[in-house]
Design a protein around this motif. Structure first.
Motif, PDB file in Angstrom:
ATOM      1  N   TYR A 224       0.831  -1.200   0.000  1.00 21.97           N
ATOM      2  CA  TYR A 224       0.000   0.000   0.000  1.00 21.97           C
ATOM      3  C   TYR A 224       0.869   1.255   0.000  1.00 21.97           C
ATOM      4  CZ  TYR A 224      -3.788   3.209   1.199  1.00 21.97           C
ATOM      5  OH  TYR A 224      -4.694   4.236   1.180  1.00 21.97           O
ATOM      6  N   LEU A 225       1.959   1.215   0.742  1.00 20.50           N
ATOM      7  CA  LEU A 225       2.856   2.365   0.793  1.00 20.50           C
ATOM      8  C   LEU A 225       3.374   2.733  -0.592  1.00 20.50           C
ATOM      9  CD1 LEU A 225       4.634   4.406   2.416  1.00 20.50           C
ATOM     10  CD2 LEU A 225       6.375   2.608   2.452  1.00 20.50           C
ATOM     11  N   ALA A 226       3.700   1.743  -1.404  1.00 24.16           N
ATOM     12  CA  ALA A 226       4.219   2.021  -2.742  1.00 24.16           C
ATOM     13  C   ALA A 226       3.203   2.816  -3.560  1.00 24.16           C
ATOM     14  CB  ALA A 226       4.570   0.713  -3.451  1.00 24.16           C
ATOM     15  N   GLN A 227       1.937   2.449  -3.449  1.00 21.88           N
ATOM     16  CA  GLN A 227       0.903   3.194  -4.158  1.00 21.88           C
ATOM     17  C   GLN A 227       0.727   4.596  -3.575  1.00 21.88           C
ATOM     18  OE1 GLN A 227      -2.747   1.422  -5.320  1.00 21.88           O
ATOM     19  NE2 GLN A 227      -1.940  -0.659  -5.391  1.00 21.88           N
ATOM     20  N   PRO A 249       5.548   6.518 -21.044  1.00 23.45           N
ATOM     21  CA  PRO A 249       5.736   5.066 -21.227  1.00 23.45           C
ATOM     22  C   PRO A 249       6.879   4.720 -22.176  1.00 23.45           C
ATOM     23  CG  PRO A 249       3.412   5.634 -21.339  1.00 23.45           C
ATOM     24  CD  PRO A 249       4.155   6.929 -21.316  1.00 23.45           C
ATOM     25  N   ALA A 250       7.079   5.532 -23.204  1.00 22.28           N
ATOM     26  CA  ALA A 250       8.157   5.245 -24.154  1.00 22.28           C
ATOM     27  C   ALA A 250       9.521   5.310 -23.479  1.00 22.28           C
ATOM     28  CB  ALA A 250       8.096   6.225 -25.317  1.00 22.28           C
ATOM     29  N   LEU A 251       9.663   6.218 -22.533  1.00 23.30           N
ATOM     30  CA  LEU A 251      10.919   6.328 -21.794  1.00 23.30           C
ATOM     31  C   LEU A 251      11.180   5.067 -20.991  1.00 23.30           C
ATOM     32  CD1 LEU A 251      13.314   8.047 -20.705  1.00 23.30           C
ATOM     33  CD2 LEU A 251      11.730   8.918 -18.961  1.00 23.30           C
ATOM     34  N   PHE A 252      10.148   4.545 -20.335  1.00 23.41           N
ATOM     35  CA  PHE A 252      10.352   3.402 -19.454  1.00 23.41           C
ATOM     36  C   PHE A 252      10.377   2.069 -20.203  1.00 23.41           C
ATOM     37  CE2 PHE A 252       9.566   6.732 -16.545  1.00 23.41           C
ATOM     38  CZ  PHE A 252      10.382   6.404 -15.467  1.00 23.41           C
ATOM     39  N   ALA A 253       9.967   2.095 -21.443  1.00 22.44           N
ATOM     40  CA  ALA A 253      10.141   0.899 -22.266  1.00 22.44           C
ATOM     41  C   ALA A 253      11.617   0.630 -22.525  1.00 22.44           C
ATOM     42  CB  ALA A 253       9.395   1.064 -23.585  1.00 22.44           C
ATOM     43  N   ALA A 254      12.439   1.662 -22.393  1.00 24.79           N
ATOM     44  CA  ALA A 254      13.871   1.505 -22.638  1.00 24.79           C
ATOM     45  C   ALA A 254      14.613   0.933 -21.435  1.00 24.79           C
ATOM     46  CB  ALA A 254      14.480   2.857 -23.024  1.00 24.79           C
ATOM     47  N   LYS A 255      13.968   0.927 -20.281  1.00 21.55           N
ATOM     48  CA  LYS A 255      14.574   0.348 -19.072  1.00 21.55           C
ATOM     49  C   LYS A 255      13.449  -0.316 -18.273  1.00 21.55           C
ATOM     50  CE  LYS A 255      17.661   1.318 -15.169  1.00 21.55           C
ATOM     51  NZ  LYS A 255      18.369   2.348 -14.376  1.00 21.55           N
ATOM     52  N   PRO A 256      13.064  -1.508 -18.693  1.00 21.54           N
ATOM     53  CA  PRO A 256      11.781  -2.058 -18.229  1.00 21.54           C
ATOM     54  C   PRO A 256      11.827  -2.907 -16.960  1.00 21.54           C
ATOM     55  CG  PRO A 256      12.630  -3.406 -20.011  1.00 21.54           C
ATOM     56  CD  PRO A 256      13.636  -2.302 -19.805  1.00 21.54           C
ATOM     57  N   HIS A 257      12.421  -2.405 -15.877  1.00 21.05           N
ATOM     58  CA  HIS A 257      12.233  -3.082 -14.600  1.00 21.05           C
ATOM     59  C   HIS A 257      10.740  -3.060 -14.274  1.00 21.05           C
ATOM     60  CE1 HIS A 257      16.458  -3.534 -13.643  1.00 21.05           C
ATOM     61  NE2 HIS A 257      16.668  -2.241 -13.864  1.00 21.05           N
ATOM     62  N   PRO A 258      10.139  -4.195 -13.976  1.00 20.18           N
ATOM     63  CA  PRO A 258       8.673  -4.236 -13.857  1.00 20.18           C
ATOM     64  C   PRO A 258       8.090  -3.244 -12.855  1.00 20.18           C
ATOM     65  CG  PRO A 258       9.567  -6.459 -13.947  1.00 20.18           C
ATOM     66  CD  PRO A 258      10.740  -5.539 -13.847  1.00 20.18           C
ATOM     67  N   GLY A 259       8.664  -3.159 -11.663  1.00 20.00           N
ATOM     68  CA  GLY A 259       8.123  -2.239 -10.663  1.00 20.00           C
ATOM     69  C   GLY A 259       8.286  -0.793 -11.080  1.00 20.00           C
ATOM     70  N   GLN A 260       9.401  -0.476 -11.689  1.00 20.25           N
ATOM     71  CA  GLN A 260       9.661   0.869 -12.162  1.00 20.25           C
ATOM     72  C   GLN A 260       8.655   1.266 -13.238  1.00 20.25           C
ATOM     73  OE1 GLN A 260      13.895   2.197 -12.737  1.00 20.25           O
ATOM     74  NE2 GLN A 260      13.310   2.024 -14.875  1.00 20.25           N
ATOM     75  N   VAL A 261       8.387   0.337 -14.160  1.00 21.40           N
ATOM     76  CA  VAL A 261       7.404   0.584 -15.224  1.00 21.40           C
ATOM     77  C   VAL A 261       6.016   0.791 -14.614  1.00 21.40           C
ATOM     78  CG1 VAL A 261       6.214  -0.485 -17.187  1.00 21.40           C
ATOM     79  CG2 VAL A 261       8.716  -0.628 -17.004  1.00 21.40           C
ATOM     80  N   ARG A 262       5.679  -0.019 -13.591  1.00 23.75           N
ATOM     81  CA  ARG A 262       4.360   0.088 -12.963  1.00 23.75           C
ATOM     82  C   ARG A 262       4.200   1.444 -12.285  1.00 23.75           C
ATOM     83  NH1 ARG A 262       3.364  -4.175  -8.430  1.00 23.75           N
ATOM     84  NH2 ARG A 262       5.065  -5.064  -9.678  1.00 23.75           N
ATOM     85  N   CYS A 263       5.203   1.867 -11.542  1.00 29.72           N
ATOM     86  CA  CYS A 263       5.126   3.157 -10.872  1.00 29.72           C
ATOM     87  C   CYS A 263       5.034   4.294 -11.880  1.00 29.72           C
ATOM     88  CB  CYS A 263       6.338   3.346  -9.964  1.00 29.72           C
ATOM     89  SG  CYS A 263       6.378   4.954  -9.133  1.00 29.72           S
ATOM     90  N   ALA A 264       5.839   4.240 -12.917  1.00 30.98           N
ATOM     91  CA  ALA A 264       5.797   5.290 -13.946  1.00 30.98           C
ATOM     92  C   ALA A 264       4.420   5.352 -14.591  1.00 30.98           C
ATOM     93  CB  ALA A 264       6.871   5.029 -14.995  1.00 30.98           C
ATOM     94  N   ALA A 265       3.806   4.193 -14.799  1.00 34.11           N
ATOM     95  CA  ALA A 265       2.460   4.170 -15.384  1.00 34.11           C
ATOM     96  C   ALA A 265       1.438   4.830 -14.456  1.00 34.11           C
ATOM     97  CB  ALA A 265       2.047   2.736 -15.688  1.00 34.11           C
ATOM     98  N   TRP A 266       1.575   4.572 -13.153  1.00 36.81           N
ATOM     99  CA  TRP A 266       0.676   5.237 -12.196  1.00 36.81           C
ATOM    100  C   TRP A 266       0.846   6.759 -12.276  1.00 36.81           C
ATOM    101  CZ3 TRP A 266       2.355   1.743  -7.510  1.00 36.81           C
ATOM    102  CH2 TRP A 266       1.711   0.500  -7.618  1.00 36.81           C
ATOM    103  N   LEU A 267       2.088   7.214 -12.271  1.00 31.66           N
ATOM    104  CA  LEU A 267       2.343   8.651 -12.302  1.00 31.66           C
ATOM    105  C   LEU A 267       1.900   9.256 -13.637  1.00 31.66           C
ATOM    106  CD1 LEU A 267       5.804   8.657 -10.534  1.00 31.66           C
ATOM    107  CD2 LEU A 267       3.693   9.689  -9.679  1.00 31.66           C
ATOM    108  N   HIS A 268       2.122   8.520 -14.718  1.00 33.33           N
ATOM    109  CA  HIS A 268       1.695   9.004 -16.024  1.00 33.33           C
ATOM    110  C   HIS A 268       0.180   9.144 -16.078  1.00 33.33           C
ATOM    111  CE1 HIS A 268       0.902   8.692 -20.446  1.00 33.33           C
ATOM    112  NE2 HIS A 268       1.908   9.545 -20.462  1.00 33.33           N
TER     113      HIS A 268
END
Length: 519
Positions: A224-227, A249-268
């Motif tokens: 929950y804290l992560a969210q 999303p295009a930026l994070f497709a270049a470095k696709p650590h799953p958690g990092q991509v998930r957080c970036a998607a939330w912020l996006h």
């Protein structure tokens, strides 16, 4: 936490099948009640193990902890007339725990973890013992269990001795908000104490239930804290007129650590490009905004790793010796060792503390007029006539710095501090319970920083809205919803006021996971 009414609680069945971290968390929070399977095959498997142990020791077989002493005393033979007395001796001499007791919520998680392990059918205990554990959970009669005294191998012996003692009507329990002698509560409820049979005291105590139960709570809270940290970041970005393109999303497709991509998607999803004024004087935000997915994403990926380890531990037979009821042989080993839980908790507390540090740095940006792009110093909402004596969130930031510093200090890994003990029989131990306790403390401190960050981020956005530098209608649904939810219990800080009660209220809402944040 506030418990759900009995009619609205989920039922979680203990039958030897895999149990989830979420199930333990729900039982601990009072959102679910534990039920024990009444399936005849399950009962038969449990009773087969207990029956084999009974026959073995009565036939003069040598069974560690049944017909021998414990630990370094395993070479001591127990006379047949004293075998049935041995479980009581075990929990009695381990009644030396110190420190504050675990909370009722934490203790529920511990009891649930021990019940899950014993339901695997390798511990040589009776079905009746499982029923008594389930009854403790169902009726919410929890042992008063000191938090200090376990080295995490040979299991959580000292704290779990308080569970074993309570089953025999000894020591103290929490019941209906009161700390009472177990014998008194048993009398009130018309319960008969259980007399532990050979191997049952050892099976209750010689396992990883304390560290595992605590780890389940730590993981659930950290998810929950992560969210929450992501939403706080979004509010801070809005308040600081940040660059939403940092989360493309295009930026994070270049470095696709799953958690990092998930957080970036939330912020996006919270900060769609084009909704905010672009800053002509800088292309890149400071790291505590720009790199938020790279910090929160580490927590998310650590949660996947730690969750896998803890789930396996939760659904394991982790005492010693193990009893094979079908092959009818005794297996001596070291499954009480909590190394995997220790590593999970040491890793998780580091990832969580890094989030505290991230949010503390965002808070620093919000406070400083040299960094906050036109907001008043310390986010004070005071008018010109009171600006000279108004200090806004100044002390809150100081508090957050203190909480962050303590969280970071506690990231020293516990698992590397093994100590040889018990006449050097336990010469390498896991320290998993200390790691889990540390992790929960780091979690608490980080939630306090998050509460401060949430209120400060809300204040910064509200100041922009009042100046018409932001439009509420133009904001995305997530931030708009959070702004409305915070406003239910927090109003704009104009004249200085003591914020403790509002911080505590926010913290309580965080711990109850009051707000739905992301799918």
């Amino acid at each position: 936490m506030t418990s759900a009414s009995p009619a609205h609680r989920d039922r979680i069945v203990f039958d030897g099948a895999d149990l989830t971290i979420e199930a333990v968390d729900a039982i601990a929070a009072g959102r679910a009640r534990a039920l024990l399977s009444e399936d005849s095959d399950f009962i038969g498997t449990i009773e087969a193990g207990a029956g084999f142990v009974q026959r073995l020791w009565q036939e003069d077989g040598v069974v560690y902890g049944v017909t021998t002493g414990y630990g370094d005393s395993c070479g001591v033979s127990i006379p047949p007339t004293q075998v049935e007395q041995l479980p009581r001796q075990l929990y009695t001499f381990h009644g030396c725990g110190l420190g504050e007791p675990f909370s009722v919520e934490e203790t529920r998680a511990v009891v649930a973890a021990r019940l899950a392990s014993l339901c695997q059918g390798y511990s040589g205990v009776r079905y009746q013992l499982l029923q008594h554990l389930q009854r403790l959970l169902y009726e919410d009669v929890m042992p008063v269990m000191p938090s200090e005294g376990s080295v995490g191998a040979s299991g959580d012996l000292t704290p779990l001795s308080y569970l074993a003692a309570v089953l025999e009507g000894q020591r103290e329990v929490w019941h209906r908000g009161k700390r009472l002698p177990a014998s008194e509560v048993f009398s009130q409820l018309d319960w008969q104490p259980l007399q532990l049979q050979p191997k049952e005291g050892l099976a209750l105590m010689n396992g990883t239930a304390v560290m595992t139960g605590l780890a389940c709570l730590a993981i659930a809270r950290a998810r929950y804290l992560a969210q929450l940290a992501s939403r706080v970041t979004a509010l801070c970005s809005l308040a600081l007129r940040g660059n939403a393109f940092h989360f493309d999303p295009a930026l994070f497709a270049a470095k696709p650590h799953p958690g990092q991509v998930r957080c970036a998607a939330w912020l996006h999803s919270d900060l769609r490009e084009g909704e905010l004024p672009r800053n002509s004087d800088r292309l890149q935000d400071r790291y505590s905004l720009r790199c938020a997915p790279h910090v929160i994403g580490v927590l998310l990926d650590t949660l996947d790793f730690a969750g896998s380890l803890v789930t396996t531990e939760l659904n394991s037979a982790n005492d010693n010796p193990l009893i094979d009821p079908s092959g009818e042989h005794v297996m001596h080993g070291g499954h009480f060792y909590g190394g995997h839980v220790a590593m999970a908790m040491d890793s998780l507390k580091t990832a969580v503390a890094n989030v505290a540090d991230l949010l503390d740095r965002q808070l620093a940006q919000l406070m400083d007029p040299r960094q906050n792009h036109g907001l008043p110093a310390n986010l004070s909402g005071a008018g010109a006539d009171l600006q000279a004596i108004s200090h806004g969130f100044k002390a809150v930031q100081i508090g957050a710095s203190a909480w962050t510093a303590e969280a970071l200090k506690l990231t020293m890994p516990a698992s590397v501090f093994s100590r040889s003990t018990e006449c050097h029989n336990q010469d390498k131990v896991s320290m998993g319970t200390i790691a889990a306790r540390d992790c929960l403390r780091v979690q608490t401190l980080t939630e306090q920083v998050a509460a401060a960050g949430l209120l400060a981020g809300w204040q910064g956005v509200q100041l922009r809205l009042d100046r018409q530098e932001l439009s509420l209608d133009a904001l995305r649904e997530g931030p708009r919803q959070s702004i409305a939810q915070v406003a239910e219990h927090f109003s704009l800080l104009v004249d200085d006021r003591a914020l403790e009660s509002e911080l505590r209220g926010t913290l309580d809402a965080i711990r109850r996971r009051h707000w739905v944040l992301y799918d």
